[in-house]
Write an enzyme that holds these catalytic residues in place. Sequence first.
Site, PDB file in Angstrom:
ATOM      1  CD  GLU C 144      -3.090  -1.049   2.197  1.00  0.00           C
ATOM      2  OE1 GLU C 144      -2.788  -0.457   3.230  1.00  0.00           O
ATOM      3  OE2 GLU C 144      -4.159  -1.631   2.024  1.00  0.00           O
ATOM      4  CD  GLU C 315      -4.772  -5.642   2.325  1.00  0.00           C
ATOM      5  OE1 GLU C 315      -5.502  -4.840   2.948  1.00  0.00           O
ATOM      6  OE2 GLU C 315      -3.535  -5.690   2.467  1.00  0.00           O
TER       7      GLU C 315
END
Lengths: 638, 638, 638
Positions: C144, C315
């Site tokens: 991320e 995710e």
Amino acid sequence: MKPELGVCYYPEHWPEAMWAEDAARMVETGISWVRIGEFAWSRMEPAPGDLQLDWLDRAIETLGAAGLRVVLGTPTATPPRWMLEKHPDMLAVDAQGKTRKFGSRRHYCFSHPGYVQESVRIARIMGERYGRNPHIAAWQIDNEYGCHDTTVSYGLAALHAFRLWLKDQYGSIDALNEAWGNIFWAMECRDFDQIDLPNLTVTEPNPAHVLAFRRFSSDQVVAYNKAQADVLRALTDAPLLHNYMGRVLDFDHFKVGEDLDIATWDSYPIGFLSDRLEADETHKTAFLQQGDPDMQAFHHDLYRAVGRGRWWVMEQQPGPVNWAPYNPAPLPGMVKLWSLEAVAHGAEVVSYFRWRQAPFAQEQMHAGLLTPNNRPAPALTEAKQTSDALSEIGNVVQTQAQVAILFDYASDWAWSTQPQGAGFDYFRLVFSAYRALRRAGLSVDFVSSTNIPRVGYKFILAPGIATVSDNLERQLVEASDLLILGPRSGAITHDFQIPRARPGLSGLNCDVDLVETLPPNIRRSVEGGGAAQHWIDRVSGAASNLLTFADGTPALLGENRLWYLAGFPDDKLWDRVVEMAARKTEVTLYPMLKGLRRRETATHVFLINYNAQPVAWNGDVVDACDVAVTQKDAPEEE
Amino acid sequence: MKPELGVCYYPEHWPEAMWAEDAARMVETGISWVRIGEFAWSRMEPAPGDLQLDWLDRAIETLGAAGLRVVLGTPTATPPRWMLEKHPDMLAVDAQGKTRKFGSRRHYCFSHPGYVQESVRIARIMGERYGRNPHIAAWQIDNEYGCHDTTVSYGLAALHAFRLWLKDQYGSIDALNEAWGNIFWAMECRDFDQIDLPNLTVTEPNPAHVLAFRRFSSDQVVAYNKAQADVLRALTDAPLLHNYMGRVLDFDHFKVGEDLDIATWDSYPIGFLSDRLEADETHKTAFLQQGDPDMQAFHHDLYRAVGRGRWWVMEQQPGPVNWAPYNPAPLPGMVKLWSLEAVAHGAEVVSYFRWRQAPFAQEQMHAGLLTPNNRPAPALTEAKQTSDALSEIGNVVQTQAQVAILFDYASDWAWSTQPQGAGFDYFRLVFSAYRALRRAGLSVDFVSSTNIPRVGYKFILAPGIATVSDNLERQLVEASDLLILGPRSGAITHDFQIPRARPGLSGLNCDVDLVETLPPNIRRSVEGGGAAQHWIDRVSGAASNLLTFADGTPALLGENRLWYLAGFPDDKLWDRVVEMAARKTEVTLYPMLKGLRRRETATHVFLINYNAQPVAWNGDVVDACDVAVTQKDAPEEE
Amino acid sequence: MKPELGVCYYPEHWPEAMWAEDAARMVETGISWVRIGEFAWSRMEPAPGDLQLDWLDRAIETLGAAGLRVVLGTPTATPPRWMLEKHPDMLAVDAQGKTRKFGSRRHYCFSHPGYVQESVRIARIMGERYGRNPHIAAWQIDNEYGCHDTTVSYGLAALHAFRLWLKDQYGSIDALNEAWGNIFWAMECRDFDQIDLPNLTVTEPNPAHVLAFRRFSSDQVVAYNKAQADVLRALTDAPLLHNYMGRVLDFDHFKVGEDLDIATWDSYPIGFLSDRLEADETHKTAFLQQGDPDMQAFHHDLYRAVGRGRWWVMEQQPGPVNWAPYNPAPLPGMVKLWSLEAVAHGAEVVSYFRWRQAPFAQEQMHAGLLTPNNRPAPALTEAKQTSDALSEIGNVVQTQAQVAILFDYASDWAWSTQPQGAGFDYFRLVFSAYRALRRAGLSVDFVSSTNIPRVGYKFILAPGIATVSDNLERQLVEASDLLILGPRSGAITHDFQIPRARPGLSGLNCDVDLVETLPPNIRRSVEGGGAAQHWIDRVSGAASNLLTFADGTPALLGENRLWYLAGFPDDKLWDRVVEMAARKTEVTLYPMLKGLRRRETATHVFLINYNAQPVAWNGDVVDACDVAVTQKDAPEEE
Ligand SMILES: [Zn+2]
Ligand SMILES: [Zn+2]
Ligand SMILES: [Zn+2]
């Protein structure tokens, strides 16, 4: 005096080949003044001592040759990058302790001796070179003092200067401790070097400490300006001026003004409506593309006082700007309206900012009279129309108004230090009083506590004046048939203590027994109409009860030629107070319509219609976004 | 016990010539206690070691001679300026890393060893001089711990102390890594010296880290207070006390209280309504000049528990204050009402802050019993009326209530560390429970997890208790006929981990399977009325489903004498739960009207009307802003 | 391609004894991929150079032996504590000048050479050990990027790198001064070492300065990622990927994507609705437990472009999360719906975050497929249902859409630097266009300015594209039957100057004469329906006036195959523009119902119902929170 037009121009932004054509177009548009130079230091002196002024010589010559009179700015609002290498500690520091870095403008602390010296040096260089240049018809010192919250710095330069200033003010540290009440919370110091700046304390610092620091900070602006003014005075006969801003109260403009010849200000009606006007959404929507109908006039009248009669609009908004939260375009007619309104209030010159929109850097979205690619923007046409209208109007002669408001910068410092209620704000209070006078169709003067005319007013409003000395009371009473103080007038001493008597007027038997502040949704009704909000002074005394709150306590006490207003009035209550004062002092009122305003001079009556629709008033129809000008009979010559 | 009145007084603020007259007027007003000294360090010791206590001797003698009992404060909340030169690193540091400077008060870090030593030194000096003085009838240590967010500091003194504290708590760094789950995001450390303070991390720090730091910070307050208490204990027989505040949960008041004899607190009903009460505008408007009808009682009951039965109001608001966003005046009668309400809840003394309004410094707009120029302020009359009323009421004897709330400071630290939903707040939850009990006309006790009486309650509410150990569960069940946990009770371990079972009660078959948090506009209805908001525990288990959400999931599960409430109740749902509990445990309810509250002691029933209008209840009429007191038959003597 | 399921797993969080059972349960649930390792650096290398990878060997072997394919993450998002002792200056600095400390994650500056080297070192160690491991089927680099605002740092490492980058971009300081317009406000520099970072300036810095810094910051992410990718490339044949986020525009994902094989992203529909979606309360309430019906699809389509066709959800939210302001649970069916929707948009893998909820540390309130004590959470069942549904659906083959949106990260940097109106936001604008296409039932592609397919689109929308070069215009026109630009397209040059002509399209005779921005309550109506808000381009030109504002000025100008939209459309206006474009280019529309969306692939039509109620559309009924999948006739094989 015949009002004129001007424009702000940046020859350094454009190829030299364009200058002559630009000058010719200015003249064609009816413009006779051009301001230049105020941000050009990096071109005047690209490296320390390396003066490069030939381009400026040529620019002045080109503009002058076209018939324009030049306002030349000292470039001290934008010290060049190399200055930071000479004076790394010249940057200001914000209240959070962060250094305010290079990379935009106004990156200096007023208290830094090295930078003051540099500023004087460049002013002297310019004065020596251009002081007697026939095209230079005025000088601007620096640019927009206080803009971007730059009056106050919390850095070391300010700290050292503040300690010296305190020593000068108080003489001994014991006197300071006593004056500030430092015994409270054991804040006593034993040496001036133990006094720190009043930021980052655990909870709020002593208000006396803050107020002293605010006075000091204002004095530093005055001193900084005076240093340049003194240098230029000796080198030129042209008038000196500075361009102030709207709703900036950080320093005492009256004091700065004493060292200058003309006050000017930068008027951005639509930007101000968006970013610095308290008003409900309905009002803001109605005037979104016109600006508030009183905001410009307020500043016109205020700066007329600051300039002791002589004032200009130095920067007039010509279209959408870049810096407000929202930036709509002016409605057609508004640029002309704003210009004529300024003239009605006595502006000698209305100068547009800027000639041509820059295609680069921070203000690239700020409209000009021309677009970045040199096409006419809407304001160019309106500037020309204004010029034509001015020819038609001819000389406009100002005269003292029948009513005045006492304006006091230090009161704002006091009340922002300790508002006591979140809704209390000095500007908001004074502006609400001003609006009421204008709704009644009155022309208004401002007076300062250090410059009260001896020629009398019918009545003077002095709301929120923090400190009312016996001397001030006497001068005000002498200058008017009726003096109206309150709310919160005479509430503190010079050193931010509660005086023994409050408001403590010799001519009025009235005591403030208790003070209350209220949330915005709460109002205390007055018998007969209107209400107080935000602030209530619970008063008693032998004076007559002229207006009464619903609970029976006095809302307005009066005696002789002195009244005390015991709360922050809403519009309706202000209207009543103005009517009562007018009746008592035999002032004729001209009740206005929403968005319509009236200004009377010795020679003309102006009806100014901020509405997007025509309005009919008293037999006249004024077009949407337009001004109706009536020449009075037998006007006197200035 | 016959309740008495007191006042806070600052002889160092006034000419010595005024002291005797002040003392005489206090006595005339019916005041028997006077607190002095807590901010006077710069006058007690103007320079390091230069003790100047003669003036204090004389002040005590003057007050005492008039018949007043003196509460003497140690002046450690306001270290003088010279202290900073001895200990420049004693200042606290805020969460943003900024040092919190001298210039107001509470400018010290609880963890700074040098300042702790200085505090002990001055306490010893005062104890030695005044410990056996007959006029000194109580000692206040420091002033308002935690005020201005001063419990927590992020400076080096705190860092070093925190590492030692952690070593003491966890023994080895491996144990700490394991306890905190530092494997998550590779936060493992290899040495206690690698642990930093939990501020300024890139995103939120480990909640176990934060909670440990909050526990540590609370322990530092406890230790700091104990250091002074230990010194004074040896030098005086007078009781020791501290003045706590409203809705300050930063440190464990129960633990501080263990080292003191009496809990006192500073009650500002109108200030609190303005600045620390969640309520809608209608409610805030209805009680603008009275304060919230439950906020004072909540703290009275809480501090009665902190003081193990002995408590005072040390500072009672007497009029408008200076520090809230808006500061209206109390309605006539309210000062007396607040005073009698405190007495109803067991206050031994109600002491007004302050005797005379100071005309200088930070609190110059804080009303007193006298105005700055020594005229009576409205509260002076009400203080006298209170004194008369107390004479009439006579002895008031407290008794254990039928119902109790378990209050736990560490739960607030846990939930403010990880609220999970922006609407979840521990105080808000507990206060909503308290309000419901009071709407039902019940008198309420608070209990702490370390001090649960063995004498039983009919029922105990324990909402939001972060950690419920087996031992705690057992004690609570033994102490009550019915224990109501939830929402979010037993939700984490001591080290901020989710326990294997949740809430993990041996006596209740109930699992929390899922947790939801909701925006403020969303409510989950309960069959039959009421709803949950903010927080939902989705529970399952063999226990009986006593209340059910509209979607069929349990809202209240119960088994034996244990209930679990599966959401943050709105008022209606709280009312239903209280009714169900009362029915089950045979408690009589006295449903109240809005703004009317009831407090029952062993000797009296008090009906307290916060409304600005009279109310009729159960045959009695209670005037606006007034208290009706009924003596019970055959009161027992204390 | 048959879509598959995956899960994120942290063997280091659990006893080794649990691993095999976990793996078996994953397989039972229908999961075939498992991501591990990305936060485990402190366990891989507990001290500098002390590599401990045996546990990881065993974890991979255990998972692989169960039949799972492993995505192995490099652990560089969480440098361990000892790294700070080696590189104390590697921490990033925020815009306020505060160092962002250790104690959570992403605590590094992309420009720190030492940390780049460490990242490459650990990637090489992992690549060497696992690059040919048969169970490692993909590699994730870091985690991320940009999360917690970490793209930009204002520290020394960034400053030094920025100066080098500028030198590389501009060659000489004079060129930079010219390009940025530094003459404005005398900001000219004489050396690259005089350029500072554009934070903490007195007022806003030069937007050219800011935009350059934003470009630089993005390039640093690209370079950082490439450094790891280059190392791994040489050591493995498995695809490389990164997991991007929702509504993070800080760096150019297309550029990062060029060095990777697959784009993945982390989809949290309910968290995003709570914390990063502009919508009114009604909309947010209707989709509180489902997420916004367009937000996920938008990112699916965007990342499909970033991955040049290959993309995953890495995710997938499985239940309540911990990080949004409010965290309600998904309605039953939503986890399956989100999974199938991703598949409809071309996801190769949908991977749930995380396998089992951790009972400790920052994300302890983040749900998983299992509860902390290893019981099934609701999402486990839905994962299994999804797996079954995928078996039924079979291969899903993607195809180019008929319409596309040009997406440009740099435009967001430009407009967030200088929004001009507080309501203007690039994402908001593009998302409003995307929503309109989806309301019309269209499937949508995104294209980047550096990767425009030659195969044509019916029409392309390019709103808010800051800079439109001649080359870009040509490519877009070639790629579509109709290109729709505006508002604010082509408004600045690469160096943030206003171009000579604006928008400056060779194929469209249209000039932007004036720009206005509007407060949120103001709309400018368009004749026939709809309105513009926030932003108005006042345009003129010889092109046809296709839509007109109420004041007669053009709202949509068109010529040839080029249209310019002269304002920020509200929904109604977007619908009209889409309809007009569809009519002109012969695109069939499928007007949708609220909350219902349609996605067409080469093989299937998906109807996705985000509503909590069933809906009937075009003869089909789709259940609440469900997806209806229709196999098309004669699907082509991939
Ligand atoms: Zn000349
Ligand atoms: Zn005595
Ligand atoms: Zn294997």
